[in-house]
Design an enzyme around this catalytic site. Structure first.
Site, mmCIF file in Angstrom:
data_model
loop_
_atom_site.group_PDB
_atom_site.id
_atom_site.type_symbol
_atom_site.label_atom_id
_atom_site.label_comp_id
_atom_site.label_asym_id
_atom_site.label_seq_id
_atom_site.Cartn_x
_atom_site.Cartn_y
_atom_site.Cartn_z
ATOM 1 C CB VAL A 105 -3.468 5.018 9.157
ATOM 2 C CG1 VAL A 105 -2.708 5.967 9.700
ATOM 3 C CG2 VAL A 105 -2.764 3.716 9.057
ATOM 4 C CD GLU A 106 -9.069 6.099 5.572
ATOM 5 O OE1 GLU A 106 -9.385 5.588 4.608
ATOM 6 O OE2 GLU A 106 -9.339 6.883 6.324
ATOM 7 C CB SER A 107 -4.272 1.231 5.301
ATOM 8 O OG SER A 107 -3.324 1.418 6.386
ATOM 9 N N GLY A 108 -5.561 -0.304 8.111
ATOM 10 C CA GLY A 108 -5.537 -1.456 8.847
ATOM 11 C C GLY A 108 -4.232 -1.601 9.994
ATOM 12 C CD GLN A 120 -9.131 0.457 4.052
ATOM 13 O OE1 GLN A 120 -8.906 0.166 2.954
ATOM 14 N NE2 GLN A 120 -9.131 1.817 4.079
#
Length: 234
Positions: A37-40, A64
């Protein structure tokens, strides 16, 4: 989740796509793919709902901006994203619709640079009540507004560019599955219990192409319990 393949490196968007890790865990395939997911977060079982952006047993958590360096560089093999509107040309809107100005977040970075995309959402919106009964879909109340419109309110994903770049695009709803083709979208699957004319075509603002090989969606989707995805993965 039926679209997952062994070795896939996947981005999961907010919304219904965030439920895919639950299916992966139930099927025992989470170690054969890498969910991000884009949060890292990289690997493990990403969370959904209020837990979106976290994960159980991730392999790594990075900053991120570095995650987006990876996305922008074409590191993903597949991405699962939501849609608010799809139009006759196959363009997708997630940014401006129905008086809402949601913005793009990471949607554009991810959708521009991933070869295989799956856009998921309900077929209509606003009060939709549809249930699985006896292995078939039962439509109890139709949604109050269309999501397949003649022209999207804003282009967040450009279908013409996608075709030129050779991207493979599916649109998955609870009752019908479409794929992006030159000039628009093609209906390729329909859910058991759903009528083509009355429940699908009548609720679209444009006539899609209908595949000569139109088939029912996989029956396992509509039954409780695991679907045996591990045996299908190649």
């Amino acid at each position: 989740a039926l679209e997952l393949r062994s070795g896939d490196i996947v981005n999961l968007g907010v919304g219904i796509s965030a439920m895919i890790p639950n299916v992966a865990a139930e099927e025992g395939i989470e170690d054969r793919i890498t969910l991000t997911v884009e949060s890292g977060v990289i690997g493990g079982i990403p969370g959904m709902g209020r837990e979106f952006g976290s994960a159980v047993n991730p392999r790594a958590i990075i900053d991120q901006p570095y995650q987006f360096d990876f996305y922008d560089g074409g590191g993903l093999t597949r991405a699962y994203l939501s849609f608010a509107e799809v139009d006759a040309g196959g363009n997708v809107n997630v940014t401006r619709f129905g008086g809402r100005f949601d913005g793009s977040g990471g949607f554009i970075d991810i959708s521009q640079n991933t070869r295989r995309l799956v856009f998921s959402g309900t077929f209509t919106g606003g009060g939709l009540d549809i249930r699985v009964e006896g292995g078939r879909l039962a439509l109890h109340r139709e949604g109050g507004f269309r999501k397949f419109v003649a022209r999207v309110g804003q282009i967040s994903f450009n279908a013409t560019r996608a075709r030129a770049e050779g991207q493979e695009v599916l649109f998955v709803t609870e009752r019908a599955v479409f794929r992006l083709i030159d000039g628009g979208i093609e209906l390729i699957e329909i859910a058991p219990g759903i009528r083509l004319e009355e429940d699908v075509l009548a609720h679209m603002a444009f006539p899609p192409a209908v595949s000569a090989g139109l088939r029912e969606m996989d029956a396992r989707i509509f039954r409780p319990g695991p679907m045996g995805l591990a045996a299908l993965m190649t």
